[in-house]
Design a protein around this motif. Sequence first.
Motif, PDB file in Angstrom:
ATOM      1  N   GLY A  20    -119.338 -66.150  64.062  1.00  0.00           N
ATOM      2  CA  GLY A  20    -118.965 -67.445  64.594  1.00  0.00           C
ATOM      3  C   GLY A  20    -119.714 -68.569  63.936  1.00  0.00           C
ATOM      4  O   GLY A  20    -120.336 -68.411  62.885  1.00  0.00           O
ATOM      5  N   ASP A  21    -119.661 -69.743  64.591  1.00  0.00           N
ATOM      6  CA  ASP A  21    -120.310 -70.928  64.060  1.00  0.00           C
ATOM      7  C   ASP A  21    -120.778 -71.789  65.224  1.00  0.00           C
ATOM      8  O   ASP A  21    -120.836 -71.325  66.371  1.00  0.00           O
ATOM      9  CB  ASP A  21    -119.381 -71.690  63.110  1.00  0.00           C
ATOM     10  N   VAL A  22    -121.073 -73.057  64.955  1.00  0.00           N
ATOM     11  CA  VAL A  22    -121.635 -73.931  65.973  1.00  0.00           C
ATOM     12  C   VAL A  22    -120.688 -74.122  67.158  1.00  0.00           C
ATOM     13  O   VAL A  22    -121.111 -74.445  68.264  1.00  0.00           O
ATOM     14  CB  VAL A  22    -122.004 -75.295  65.340  1.00  0.00           C
ATOM     15  N   ASN A  23    -119.394 -73.884  66.964  1.00  0.00           N
ATOM     16  CA  ASN A  23    -118.425 -74.046  68.041  1.00  0.00           C
ATOM     17  C   ASN A  23    -118.364 -72.843  68.973  1.00  0.00           C
ATOM     18  O   ASN A  23    -117.829 -72.928  70.075  1.00  0.00           O
ATOM     19  CB  ASN A  23    -117.040 -74.291  67.445  1.00  0.00           C
ATOM     20  N   GLY A  24    -118.882 -71.696  68.547  1.00  0.00           N
ATOM     21  CA  GLY A  24    -118.866 -70.494  69.370  1.00  0.00           C
ATOM     22  C   GLY A  24    -118.837 -69.253  68.505  1.00  0.00           C
ATOM     23  O   GLY A  24    -118.757 -69.328  67.275  1.00  0.00           O
ATOM     24  N   PHE A  25    -118.896 -68.089  69.154  1.00  0.00           N
ATOM     25  CA  PHE A  25    -118.870 -66.837  68.405  1.00  0.00           C
ATOM     26  C   PHE A  25    -118.228 -65.751  69.245  1.00  0.00           C
ATOM     27  O   PHE A  25    -118.049 -65.908  70.464  1.00  0.00           O
ATOM     28  CB  PHE A  25    -120.292 -66.426  67.989  1.00  0.00           C
ATOM     29  N   THR A  26    -117.855 -64.660  68.583  1.00  0.00           N
ATOM     30  CA  THR A  26    -117.281 -63.513  69.267  1.00  0.00           C
ATOM     31  C   THR A  26    -118.208 -62.318  69.117  1.00  0.00           C
ATOM     32  O   THR A  26    -118.753 -62.072  68.043  1.00  0.00           O
ATOM     33  CB  THR A  26    -115.905 -63.132  68.684  1.00  0.00           C
ATOM     34  N   ASP A  27    -118.405 -61.601  70.200  1.00  0.00           N
ATOM     35  CA  ASP A  27    -119.224 -60.391  70.206  1.00  0.00           C
ATOM     36  C   ASP A  27    -118.596 -59.426  71.200  1.00  0.00           C
ATOM     37  O   ASP A  27    -118.606 -59.694  72.400  1.00  0.00           O
ATOM     38  CB  ASP A  27    -120.657 -60.725  70.616  1.00  0.00           C
ATOM     39  N   PRO A  28    -117.997 -58.321  70.737  1.00  0.00           N
ATOM     40  CA  PRO A  28    -118.053 -57.805  69.366  1.00  0.00           C
ATOM     41  C   PRO A  28    -117.178 -58.613  68.408  1.00  0.00           C
ATOM     42  O   PRO A  28    -116.226 -59.275  68.830  1.00  0.00           O
ATOM     43  CB  PRO A  28    -117.509 -56.380  69.500  1.00  0.00           C
ATOM     44  N   ARG A 120    -108.616 -65.082  31.865  1.00  0.00           N
ATOM     45  CA  ARG A 120    -109.166 -64.230  30.817  1.00  0.00           C
ATOM     46  C   ARG A 120    -110.171 -63.244  31.392  1.00  0.00           C
ATOM     47  O   ARG A 120    -110.314 -62.123  30.908  1.00  0.00           O
ATOM     48  CB  ARG A 120    -109.842 -65.107  29.768  1.00  0.00           C
ATOM     49  N   ASP A 121    -110.879 -63.667  32.441  1.00  0.00           N
ATOM     50  CA  ASP A 121    -111.954 -62.884  33.037  1.00  0.00           C
ATOM     51  C   ASP A 121    -111.585 -62.547  34.479  1.00  0.00           C
ATOM     52  O   ASP A 121    -111.073 -63.399  35.212  1.00  0.00           O
ATOM     53  CB  ASP A 121    -113.250 -63.704  32.997  1.00  0.00           C
ATOM     54  N   ARG A 122    -111.845 -61.330  34.895  1.00  0.00           N
ATOM     55  CA  ARG A 122    -111.498 -60.896  36.247  1.00  0.00           C
ATOM     56  C   ARG A 122    -112.640 -61.086  37.249  1.00  0.00           C
ATOM     57  O   ARG A 122    -112.526 -60.701  38.408  1.00  0.00           O
ATOM     58  CB  ARG A 122    -111.097 -59.417  36.222  1.00  0.00           C
ATOM     59  N   PHE A 123    -113.758 -61.660  36.820  1.00  0.00           N
ATOM     60  CA  PHE A 123    -114.916 -61.812  37.707  1.00  0.00           C
ATOM     61  C   PHE A 123    -114.849 -63.139  38.454  1.00  0.00           C
ATOM     62  O   PHE A 123    -114.746 -64.210  37.849  1.00  0.00           O
ATOM     63  CB  PHE A 123    -116.221 -61.745  36.922  1.00  0.00           C
ATOM     64  N   VAL A 124    -114.924 -63.079  39.802  1.00  0.00           N
ATOM     65  CA  VAL A 124    -114.905 -64.248  40.667  1.00  0.00           C
ATOM     66  C   VAL A 124    -116.322 -64.473  41.182  1.00  0.00           C
ATOM     67  O   VAL A 124    -116.835 -63.683  41.985  1.00  0.00           O
ATOM     68  CB  VAL A 124    -113.956 -64.041  41.872  1.00  0.00           C
ATOM     69  N   SER A 125    -116.998 -65.506  40.730  1.00  0.00           N
ATOM     70  CA  SER A 125    -118.342 -65.774  41.227  1.00  0.00           C
ATOM     71  C   SER A 125    -118.272 -66.141  42.710  1.00  0.00           C
ATOM     72  O   SER A 125    -117.332 -66.801  43.156  1.00  0.00           O
ATOM     73  CB  SER A 125    -118.989 -66.909  40.431  1.00  0.00           C
ATOM     74  N   GLY A 126    -119.269 -65.675  43.474  1.00  0.00           N
ATOM     75  CA  GLY A 126    -119.214 -65.883  44.906  1.00  0.00           C
ATOM     76  C   GLY A 126    -120.556 -66.206  45.523  1.00  0.00           C
ATOM     77  O   GLY A 126    -121.607 -66.117  44.887  1.00  0.00           O
ATOM     78  N   TYR A 127    -120.517 -66.601  46.792  1.00  0.00           N
ATOM     79  CA  TYR A 127    -121.735 -66.788  47.572  1.00  0.00           C
ATOM     80  C   TYR A 127    -121.578 -66.062  48.903  1.00  0.00           C
ATOM     81  O   TYR A 127    -120.458 -65.883  49.407  1.00  0.00           O
ATOM     82  CB  TYR A 127    -122.044 -68.273  47.782  1.00  0.00           C
ATOM     83  N   ALA A 128    -122.700 -65.624  49.448  1.00  0.00           N
ATOM     84  CA  ALA A 128    -122.690 -64.867  50.695  1.00  0.00           C
ATOM     85  C   ALA A 128    -122.621 -65.808  51.894  1.00  0.00           C
ATOM     86  O   ALA A 128    -123.297 -66.835  51.932  1.00  0.00           O
ATOM     87  CB  ALA A 128    -123.947 -64.001  50.785  1.00  0.00           C
ATOM     88  N   SER A 129    -121.792 -65.442  52.868  1.00  0.00           N
ATOM     89  CA  SER A 129    -121.600 -66.276  54.054  1.00  0.00           C
ATOM     90  C   SER A 129    -121.410 -65.372  55.260  1.00  0.00           C
ATOM     91  O   SER A 129    -120.359 -64.752  55.422  1.00  0.00           O
ATOM     92  CB  SER A 129    -120.377 -67.184  53.855  1.00  0.00           C
ATOM     93  N   GLY A 130    -122.431 -65.296  56.105  1.00  0.00           N
ATOM     94  CA  GLY A 130    -122.443 -64.295  57.167  1.00  0.00           C
ATOM     95  C   GLY A 130    -121.768 -64.676  58.464  1.00  0.00           C
ATOM     96  O   GLY A 130    -121.780 -63.883  59.406  1.00  0.00           O
ATOM     97  N   LEU A 131    -121.185 -65.894  58.560  1.00  0.00           N
ATOM     98  CA  LEU A 131    -120.629 -66.344  59.860  1.00  0.00           C
ATOM     99  C   LEU A 131    -121.661 -66.056  60.949  1.00  0.00           C
ATOM    100  O   LEU A 131    -121.362 -65.493  61.990  1.00  0.00           O
ATOM    101  CB  LEU A 131    -119.305 -65.631  60.151  1.00  0.00           C
ATOM    102  N   LYS A 158    -124.574 -70.849  58.976  1.00  0.00           N
ATOM    103  CA  LYS A 158    -123.911 -71.625  60.018  1.00  0.00           C
ATOM    104  C   LYS A 158    -124.981 -72.256  60.905  1.00  0.00           C
ATOM    105  O   LYS A 158    -125.939 -71.586  61.316  1.00  0.00           O
ATOM    106  CB  LYS A 158    -123.014 -70.724  60.873  1.00  0.00           C
ATOM    107  N   GLY A 159    -124.828 -73.537  61.206  1.00  0.00           N
ATOM    108  CA  GLY A 159    -125.823 -74.203  62.036  1.00  0.00           C
ATOM    109  C   GLY A 159    -125.363 -75.570  62.462  1.00  0.00           C
ATOM    110  O   GLY A 159    -124.170 -75.858  62.504  1.00  0.00           O
ATOM    111  N   GLY A 160    -126.359 -76.419  62.802  1.00  0.00           N
ATOM    112  CA  GLY A 160    -126.028 -77.786  63.164  1.00  0.00           C
ATOM    113  C   GLY A 160    -126.464 -78.233  64.540  1.00  0.00           C
ATOM    114  O   GLY A 160    -126.279 -79.400  64.889  1.00  0.00           O
TER     115      GLY A 160
END
Length: 387
Positions: A20-28, A120-131, A158-160
């Motif tokens: 989730g994020d600042v608006n709420g989350f789900t568990d599980p 030309r390249d199949r690699f997608v650079s990414g960043y980690a985002s854990g929700l 996620k924060g704020g």
Amino acid sequence: MKITGYRCLRTFRDWGRPVGDVNGFTDPGISAVPIVVLETDQGIEGIGMGSHHDIDRLFPAIEGEDPRAVTALYDRMLARVFKAGHSGATFGGIGTLDAALWDLKAKLAGEPLWRLLGARDRFVSGYASGLDIALDDDQLATWYRTMGERGFTSGKLKGGRDLDADIRRLGIVADALSGNGVTPAVMLDANESWNLKQAVRYVTAIEEHRDLTWIEEPLRRWDAAGHARLSTAIRAAVATGENLTGLEQFTPLFDRGAVDIVQVGCVWGVTHFLRVAYAAHARDLPISPVGLTANPAVAHAAVAVPNHLSSEVQDLGSPFGVSVDQQFIDGGVVLGDQPGSGITIDEDAIAVNQRSDSWAVSEAPQVRSHRAGLRLVADAPAGTVDR
């Protein structure tokens, strides 16, 4: 070749953690994953992931058409809902059908979508985002260490609502990702929870302690004037756009110089991503798609544009009954050679294994807090009601 019909399926993603994020989350952490399968008179099928919304109203725009005319069919779907408008959830239905059309087009060409689109390249650079709003500090460190072991060197928190906690947790993310020999990039996502001056004060306070690569969705998505003022008041880049449903909605942000990192929600489809990417490129702005877990086809489009910066990677698995021809290594996504967008589904398994999700309940991240941007104290004391 003609499009003859479609099937709607629904599976689920088990995140294995509260999300989730600042608006709420789900568990599980269980969320629904709608799938649309486009059928043709030659038996070849296209798969799209994202939304079922208004599919029945949109389908006549492409029924009986040759699926290879993807961009023309995209505009036919927009025209189909001209009076009611394509904004909001309807745009999700358009995006899902669009992804299925691109999958079909690449399958007919016998190529992976990234190759068909000219990459030309199949690699997608990414960043980690854990929700990760609901993860405690130990869980946060563990999750980002796992991503660091896959080579990721940047992460988004996620924060704020709690400045001191966010400063501490940004440090945890950076430490967990620091094993790759570089200083990690860290970002903060506020999910539209502030007004302008709250955003200036909050980000400025963070920047006294830590370099922030970008601040994401600090203000309401349509606030071009506010985003422009914020960008000049802080060091961090301003990233926004994932919830804008149509190229035309980006125009005010572009005209005001209000966005530094142009974001696109993957759920809105391949054609939308491509059009926004080239509009951003014309203004020397980088593009960053959000939520590759929702529509893997956009990863194929990301490597085909000249201004792709980094894509959000929220999970290393796939929805139940779905396999995707890709690998998460070296801090990004390595796309495979399977024709199409690389999605394979097990319809029999999905049919007998249904799980309900809790993504849209009042505590979940899809429902905005009615006091967002209207708090004198960002974080209410423990045990109080969020009024």
